[in-house]
Design a protein around this motif. Sequence first.
Motif, PDB file in Angstrom:
ATOM      1  N   ILE A  37       0.811  -1.221   0.000  1.00 13.67           N
ATOM      2  CA  ILE A  37       0.000   0.000   0.000  1.00 13.67           C
ATOM      3  C   ILE A  37       0.844   1.271   0.000  1.00 13.67           C
ATOM      4  O   ILE A  37       0.297   2.372  -0.040  1.00 13.67           O
ATOM      5  CB  ILE A  37      -0.971   0.020   1.202  1.00 13.67           C
ATOM      6  CG1 ILE A  37      -0.199   0.071   2.532  1.00 13.67           C
ATOM      7  CG2 ILE A  37      -1.912  -1.169   1.154  1.00 13.67           C
ATOM      8  CD1 ILE A  37      -1.090   0.155   3.762  1.00 13.67           C
ATOM      9  N   GLU A 364      -5.342  -0.615   5.477  1.00 14.40           N
ATOM     10  CA  GLU A 364      -5.961  -0.440   4.164  1.00 14.40           C
ATOM     11  C   GLU A 364      -6.766   0.861   4.096  1.00 14.40           C
ATOM     12  O   GLU A 364      -6.730   1.572   3.085  1.00 14.40           O
ATOM     13  CB  GLU A 364      -6.851  -1.648   3.855  1.00 14.40           C
ATOM     14  CG  GLU A 364      -6.051  -2.917   3.585  1.00 14.40           C
ATOM     15  CD  GLU A 364      -6.921  -4.155   3.472  1.00 14.40           C
ATOM     16  OE1 GLU A 364      -8.096  -4.099   3.905  1.00 14.40           O
ATOM     17  OE2 GLU A 364      -6.431  -5.174   2.949  1.00 14.40           O
ATOM     18  N   ARG A 368      -6.177   4.254   1.667  1.00 12.67           N
ATOM     19  CA  ARG A 368      -7.204   4.837   0.792  1.00 12.67           C
ATOM     20  C   ARG A 368      -7.509   6.286   1.125  1.00 12.67           C
ATOM     21  O   ARG A 368      -7.628   7.130   0.230  1.00 12.67           O
ATOM     22  CB  ARG A 368      -8.508   4.019   0.896  1.00 12.67           C
ATOM     23  CG  ARG A 368      -8.457   2.642   0.303  1.00 12.67           C
ATOM     24  CD  ARG A 368      -9.880   2.076   0.137  1.00 12.67           C
ATOM     25  NE  ARG A 368     -10.667   2.142   1.373  1.00 12.67           N
ATOM     26  CZ  ARG A 368     -10.703   1.178   2.289  1.00 12.67           C
ATOM     27  NH1 ARG A 368      -9.983   0.083   2.112  1.00 12.67           N
ATOM     28  NH2 ARG A 368     -11.458   1.305   3.374  1.00 12.67           N
ATOM     29  N   GLU A 369      -7.637   6.584   2.411  1.00  5.16           N
ATOM     30  CA  GLU A 369      -8.212   7.865   2.816  1.00  5.16           C
ATOM     31  C   GLU A 369      -7.199   8.880   3.360  1.00  5.16           C
ATOM     32  O   GLU A 369      -7.487  10.070   3.378  1.00  5.16           O
ATOM     33  CB  GLU A 369      -9.291   7.621   3.896  1.00  5.16           C
ATOM     34  CG  GLU A 369     -10.408   6.680   3.457  1.00  5.16           C
ATOM     35  CD  GLU A 369     -11.256   7.265   2.350  1.00  5.16           C
ATOM     36  OE1 GLU A 369     -11.305   8.509   2.229  1.00  5.16           O
ATOM     37  OE2 GLU A 369     -11.878   6.481   1.598  1.00  5.16           O
TER      38      GLU A 369
END
Length: 423
Positions: A37, A364, A368-369
């Motif tokens: 990630i 995760e 993403r945020e």
Amino acid sequence: MRFGLSYHHQLPRPWAADSEERMFNEALEQIELADRIGLDYAWATEHHFLEEYSHSGAPEVILAAASQRTKNIRLGHGIVQLPGAVNPPARVAERISTLDLISGGRVEFGTGQGSSQLELGAFNVERTTKREHWREALDIVVRMMTEEPFTGHKGEFFDIPPRNVVPKPKQKDHPPLWLACSARDTIENAARLGLGALSFSFSSPDQAKEYVDTYYSILNSEECRPAGRTVNPNFAVVVPFMCHEDQETALDRGLEGAHFFAYSLMHYFVFGQHKPGQTDVWQQFQATKEMLGFTREIPAPDDTPKAPGAEQMLEQITSLRRGIGTPEQIIDLLRQYEAAGVDQVIFSVQIGKNKHEHIMESLELFAREVLPHFTEGREEREAEKAARLEVPIKEALGRVEIKTNDASDFVIDNELAIISQGS
């Protein structure tokens, strides 16, 4: 800023037969996810005999395993204990160099003195001289990674003959050097020696700014005389971490783990009495956590600590929860650290009884945020920083006095050794 994960490999009681195996494998899965990630660092500490608080006696093994499951993430020793009775300098140089080679040059070499009596006492390391011991050992390890051959050393704590220490690391002159910092004086020492500062106290953004300003002020001054052949201008802070869209869920999942981390730290380094193999730190934590202020509600300012040495830790209880919250709350916190000049935020995730699946979900969600808010333009900002520090670093490296010995006539008589072994 850059982001990393920190591993003490905490394992509160009670234990099952497979608890340690599962814990290590879950940590490796988390590091593998962190690499995918886009997180930048995975740090593993070194501690010995600290039951429940840290089952991380062989971080080089964990980092080696991680090196084969990842591609980009930097692999950091946070830290290697350098007193020679714990880790002889040649063994440190060999392990760091080997890990650097098999990882493709991804090692960060964090160093420290060790601190708890439970650890140092078992290795007969004197607490009164551990800083001097560390300093001498660091010089030797750097020389072993850069000299060919290492021309020997005779000092206060070490007497080592000339040897060519192999292998040599992939990163030249050596991997980036860091120092574990828990107070202002060690932060200042890191800057004077041109080392990255791994600040393991849970500093608020305001405190971090004060420390960062001090660190870079010294690094830019004539006080900076690097311990290595390169300078590593970086300041990192550690934050307990759990992210969820709902704040209450984040607290449910992560706050007790953060509290146990602080409590078990206090147990081994401040006030605890420990019977090896018998003391149940988790049970003691459950029995005393509210009395010590480890509650879901933020303790009132006039709360009085009920245990010796707990006052300083209580000041950090609010800091323990700053990295536990929603993506918006995490972004706000990280913006504050960014404004303070912090170069890296390291998240403690595998702490207390935090669940593996919650940690994975949290990472995760972070990717993403939260992470996209800090990656745009990062390389340009780092290039500007490098340009700004280019002259001070060049001047600092010019103050380095490289000390070697004349080992040109040194010969090891292996024939005598063979005769002796055969007799």
